[in-house]
Design a protein around this motif. Structure first.
Motif, mmCIF file in Angstrom:
data_model
loop_
_atom_site.group_PDB
_atom_site.id
_atom_site.type_symbol
_atom_site.label_atom_id
_atom_site.label_comp_id
_atom_site.label_asym_id
_atom_site.label_seq_id
_atom_site.Cartn_x
_atom_site.Cartn_y
_atom_site.Cartn_z
ATOM 1 N N PRO A 2 0.828 -1.208 0.000
ATOM 2 C CA PRO A 2 0.000 0.000 0.000
ATOM 3 C C PRO A 2 0.864 1.260 0.000
ATOM 4 O O PRO A 2 2.069 1.216 0.266
ATOM 5 C CB PRO A 2 -0.800 -0.121 1.296
ATOM 6 C CG PRO A 2 0.050 -0.951 2.185
ATOM 7 C CD PRO A 2 0.802 -1.895 1.279
ATOM 8 N N ASN A 16 -3.798 3.702 -3.515
ATOM 9 C CA ASN A 16 -3.738 2.247 -3.349
ATOM 10 C C ASN A 16 -4.340 1.532 -4.563
ATOM 11 O O ASN A 16 -3.792 0.536 -5.029
ATOM 12 C CB ASN A 16 -4.428 1.813 -2.061
ATOM 13 C CG ASN A 16 -3.568 2.070 -0.848
ATOM 14 O OD1 ASN A 16 -2.350 2.009 -0.904
ATOM 15 N ND2 ASN A 16 -4.205 2.372 0.268
ATOM 16 N N LEU A 17 -5.447 2.045 -5.074
ATOM 17 C CA LEU A 17 -6.054 1.455 -6.261
ATOM 18 C C LEU A 17 -5.115 1.591 -7.456
ATOM 19 O O LEU A 17 -4.930 0.643 -8.219
ATOM 20 C CB LEU A 17 -7.403 2.118 -6.556
ATOM 21 C CG LEU A 17 -8.090 1.646 -7.833
ATOM 22 C CD1 LEU A 17 -8.336 0.139 -7.801
ATOM 23 C CD2 LEU A 17 -9.394 2.405 -8.029
ATOM 24 N N ILE A 19 -1.858 1.835 -7.468
ATOM 25 C CA ILE A 19 -0.744 0.898 -7.283
ATOM 26 C C ILE A 19 -1.172 -0.513 -7.669
ATOM 27 O O ILE A 19 -0.455 -1.226 -8.383
ATOM 28 C CB ILE A 19 -0.223 0.948 -5.820
ATOM 29 C CG1 ILE A 19 0.490 2.281 -5.559
ATOM 30 C CG2 ILE A 19 0.703 -0.239 -5.524
ATOM 31 C CD1 ILE A 19 0.739 2.570 -4.082
ATOM 32 N N LYS A 20 -2.347 -0.940 -7.222
ATOM 33 C CA LYS A 20 -2.843 -2.282 -7.558
ATOM 34 C C LYS A 20 -3.056 -2.433 -9.063
ATOM 35 O O LYS A 20 -2.727 -3.480 -9.642
ATOM 36 C CB LYS A 20 -4.145 -2.571 -6.814
ATOM 37 C CG LYS A 20 -3.951 -2.782 -5.330
ATOM 38 C CD LYS A 20 -5.293 -2.884 -4.615
ATOM 39 C CE LYS A 20 -5.073 -2.914 -3.108
ATOM 40 N NZ LYS A 20 -6.326 -2.761 -2.372
ATOM 41 N N LEU A 21 -3.602 -1.404 -9.687
ATOM 42 C CA LEU A 21 -3.849 -1.437 -11.127
ATOM 43 C C LEU A 21 -2.546 -1.585 -11.912
ATOM 44 O O LEU A 21 -2.428 -2.453 -12.787
ATOM 45 C CB LEU A 21 -4.597 -0.169 -11.551
ATOM 46 C CG LEU A 21 -4.904 -0.003 -13.034
ATOM 47 C CD1 LEU A 21 -5.854 -1.079 -13.513
ATOM 48 C CD2 LEU A 21 -5.506 1.387 -13.273
ATOM 49 N N ARG A 23 0.444 -2.585 -10.801
ATOM 50 C CA ARG A 23 1.117 -3.842 -10.470
ATOM 51 C C ARG A 23 0.429 -5.031 -11.136
ATOM 52 O O ARG A 23 1.086 -5.943 -11.642
ATOM 53 C CB ARG A 23 1.192 -4.040 -8.961
ATOM 54 C CG ARG A 23 2.188 -3.077 -8.283
ATOM 55 C CD ARG A 23 2.233 -3.260 -6.776
ATOM 56 N NE ARG A 23 2.669 -4.570 -6.366
ATOM 57 C CZ ARG A 23 3.940 -4.958 -6.229
ATOM 58 N NH1 ARG A 23 4.898 -4.108 -6.481
ATOM 59 N NH2 ARG A 23 4.238 -6.176 -5.843
ATOM 60 N N ALA A 24 -0.900 -5.031 -11.159
ATOM 61 C CA ALA A 24 -1.627 -6.126 -11.809
ATOM 62 C C ALA A 24 -1.340 -6.146 -13.306
ATOM 63 O O ALA A 24 -1.086 -7.210 -13.885
ATOM 64 C CB ALA A 24 -3.130 -5.999 -11.556
ATOM 65 N N SER A 27 2.178 -7.397 -13.863
ATOM 66 C CA SER A 27 2.266 -8.820 -13.545
ATOM 67 C C SER A 27 1.662 -9.670 -14.657
ATOM 68 O O SER A 27 2.260 -10.670 -15.096
ATOM 69 C CB SER A 27 1.548 -9.082 -12.221
ATOM 70 O OG SER A 27 1.564 -10.451 -11.911
#
Length: 149
Positions: A2, A16-17, A19-21, A23-24, A27
């Protein structure tokens, strides 16, 4: 991981969203690049080939625009594909300032050879989501992508 940003709840949630977007996306791209790496292509290069395969010849600037890249940045992608004999560049007959990018026979064959394994890898990696979740995520991502700020 986070965010460590000390902001408002709204700012932290958005960061946070984001970062997740990112990184996903990174990946999934890494996990699905195997079939492309095997034939010595980057995802940008294969994306250009795939676009030309399905849409036909395009002006260089339009091809870059379809991939959300600057024309200057995408020139390197096109040059590398041209060096491999997968695309050709021609001046447009209607406007000599426009450079048309076209698949060669070798480029068409490369797409046809690589596409099935690439698609299967993508399918395999996204099956972590149900069909309904994939549809929902697609709609949410489209909404975010089209947002005007």
């Amino acid at each position: 991981m986070p965010t460590h940003f000390d902001g408002s709840a709204r700012e932290k949630r958005s960061l946070n969203l984001f970062i997740k977007l990112i990184r996903a996306a990174a990946s999934v791209e890494t996990r699905t690049s195997g079939p492309l790496t095997t034939v010595g292509l980057t995802s940008s290069q294969f994306g250009a080939l795939e676009t030309l395969y399905f849409l036909g010849p395009l002006p260089a600037g339009r091809l870059a625009e379809k991939h959300l890249k600057s024309p200057n940045n995408f020139t390197v992608v096109i040059s590398n594909l041209e060096k491999r004999g997968l695309v050709s560049r021609e001046k447009a007959p209607h406007d000599r300032r426009v450079v048309m990018i076209e698949l060669t026979d070798a480029g068409r064959a490369e797409v046809e050879r690589t596409m099935p394994a690439y698609v299967q890898t993508i399918v395999d990696n996204l099956e972590v989501l149900t069909a309904q979740e994939q549809e929902q995520l697609g709609e949410l991502l489209r909404k975010v992508g089209r947002a005007q700020t």
